[in-house]
Write an enzyme that holds these catalytic residues in place. Structure first.
Site, mmCIF file in Angstrom:
data_model
loop_
_atom_site.group_PDB
_atom_site.id
_atom_site.type_symbol
_atom_site.label_atom_id
_atom_site.label_comp_id
_atom_site.label_asym_id
_atom_site.label_seq_id
_atom_site.Cartn_x
_atom_site.Cartn_y
_atom_site.Cartn_z
ATOM 1 N N GLU A 1 -40.826 -58.330 -28.809
ATOM 2 C CA GLU A 1 -40.285 -57.296 -27.932
ATOM 3 C C GLU A 1 -40.952 -57.427 -26.562
ATOM 4 O OE1 GLU A 1 -41.271 -53.406 -29.404
ATOM 5 O OE2 GLU A 1 -43.417 -53.832 -29.507
ATOM 6 N N ASP B 1 -47.036 -49.809 -21.917
ATOM 7 C CA ASP B 1 -45.857 -50.596 -21.525
ATOM 8 C C ASP B 1 -45.779 -50.770 -20.013
ATOM 9 O OD1 ASP B 1 -45.223 -50.397 -24.259
ATOM 10 O OD2 ASP B 1 -44.026 -48.596 -23.938
#
Length: 475
Positions: free
Chosen positions: A210, A19
């Site tokens: 997302e 991430d």
């Protein structure tokens, strides 16, 4: 090799930071992300840490330590909730603000620090003017994966998680915050549609899932996000931060899907899964940061990066996964390289997804090769490839080969067979390296001539049993 080269994954093989949100602060590139655990049972079990590198050398990463503990949030005193993917921005006051979501809550928390390398201290929650926290007012959609960009006194906050088929989730949200970095100036609007609302738009097939991340290049805003396909990082652009975003394409896929140059476009070359990352300009060059999945599960992810370039119209062509991305060119075609640099990993039992992702997902059990390590989480053990059964292939891109006449590999395991050495995944074998039963790392070699020039190298095991591959070497 006299000078350290940049490799993928760019951090040590025993570090699991997915991430990734990259930024250049004070002449250094800082990476902020969630923090997986080797052999973890869910995502993001560890506290936030950061690493940084000089802007002029993406091979020289330095550990900055723990920058925020999960228990630093007053709503998580026992640490029972995980710290999900964060982002960082510099506020109008020059301080650094860390935005994050705890795994069971629909709200955005914020921490602050005077320096980019931590440690951060809890600051508050994003809220409406009346004090109601964003995500808790009637009609709010839950907050998730905050991405932030500050311009002047305003901060643009992008959030959202939208599973395919879920009509209760509309898409990626943009919310405008005031100079206190917490209070909402402009309420959430939707800037990229979820799957149920993407039909008939350019987003169809690549709807928002997302991981929204925002960057600005010139007068154009780039919204990078993970699509419902999960393995791909897509992007949309606009001249305004909260409206008129238009879908543009895929920047990177963590199974190299869609690329049809060196293989069929629909063939996966690695075991994909969720993806999250962003773009950044470093020392005059642009990169995409993303992550790959290791250890045969979804929960031990490692950061990778690739150089990107912009066309005249501002679009970004999709880039390949490589072993040499931070190097901005091929690795030296001499010497020994660890096997965990493999950017391609597959076998005849084809699967697109790691660990149960997607409709065709399968747990990466003994049927599938996987990148893993010995020891426990935190042990500084160099990674290797395990479960190399008959047909398993590890691919490395790219090497600058000049006069290579011998190839060596280090192998262990109860196996009997050969490793074929090729320069294309479906190409002819240039030679074979025979291997046998051994429970310790053992070197095997063969006289194999590699053509001069930039080459990909593929090692395919053919035989009985299961081999582990620690390294390859070119002489």
């Amino acid at each position: 090799m006299a000078k350290k080269q940049g490799i993928n994954p760019y951090l040590p093989s025993w570090e699991y930071i997915p991430d990734g949100e990259p930024y250049v602060f004070e002449g250094r590139v800082y990476i902020y992300g969630s923090h997986d655990r080797f052999n973890g049972h869910v995502f993001c079990l560890n506290d936030y840490v950061s690493w940084s590198a000089p802007a002029e050398n993406l091979a020289d990463w330095r550990y900055e330590g723990v920058i925020y503990h999960s228990t630093d949030d007053p709503l998580n005193p026992e640490g029972s909730m995980c710290l999900y993917a964060p982002d960082v921005t510099v506020g109008p006051d020059g301080r650094y603000y860390l935005y994050y979501v705890l795994d069971k809550l629909p709200i955005v928390s914020v921490a602050v620090c005077d320096t980019p390398c931590g440690a951060f201290s809890f600051y508050g929650h994003v809220k409406y003017a009346d004090g109601t926290r964003l995500g808790e007012r009637e009609g709010d959609e839950p907050q998730f994966d905050p991405g932030v960009l500050t311009e002047g006194e305003l901060t643009y906050l992008y959030t959202g998680f939208c599973a395919p088929g879920d009509k209760s989730r509309s898409g990626a949200m943009a919310t405008v915050l005031g100079p206190d970095m917490l209070t909402i100036r402009e309420e959430p609007v939707f800037v990229a549609p979820s799957e149920p609302y993407a039909a008939g738009t350019a987003f169809e097939g690549h709807a928002f899932f997302e991981a929204p991340s925002i960057r600005k290049r010139g007068d154009t805003y780039y919204l990078i996000y993970s699509s419902v396909a999960m393995h791909e990082l897509c992007y949309a652009t606009s001249k305004h931060p909260t409206k008129n975003f238009e879908y543009q394409g895929v920047i990177v896929s963590n199974c190299d899907l869609h690329i049809g140059t060196y293989k069929p476009a629909a063939k996966p070359m690695y075991y994909g899964g969720n993806n999250h990352g962003s773009i950044v300009e470093v020392d005059g060059a642009w990169y995409i940061f993303y992550h790959r999945h290791t250890n045969g599960t979804a929960f031990s992810r490692q950061g990778c990066l690739e150089p990107i370039h912009f066309l005249e119209d501002g679009t970004i062509p999709q880039v390949e996964m490589t072993s040499c991305g931070p190097n901005r060119g091929p690795l030296e075609g001499r010497g020994e390289y660890p096997a965990y640099l493999a950017c391609h990993l597959f076998c005849n039992a084809e699967e697109m997804y790691t660990g149960g992702f997607g409709r065709s997902g399968a747990w990466m059990d003994s049927r599938f090769p996987k990148i893993t390590q010995d020891g426990r989480d935190g042990d500084e053990e160099t990674g290797y490839i395990a479960n190399m059964t008959d047909s398993a292939t590890a691919g490395f891109k790219y090497f600058d080969c000049q006069g290579v006449q011998k190839v060596r590999i280090k192998v262990r395991g109860y196996c009997q067979g050969v490793f074929e050495v090729k320069t294309a995944w479906d190409g002819p074998a240039l030679g074979h390296i025979a291997v046998g039963f051994t429970n310790v790392w053992t070197e095997y070699a063969s006289e194999i001539s590699i053509p001069d020039g930039q080459q990909a190298l593929y090692f395919t095991f053919s035989g009985n049993g299961s081999a582990s591959l620690a390294s390859i070497a070119l002489d």
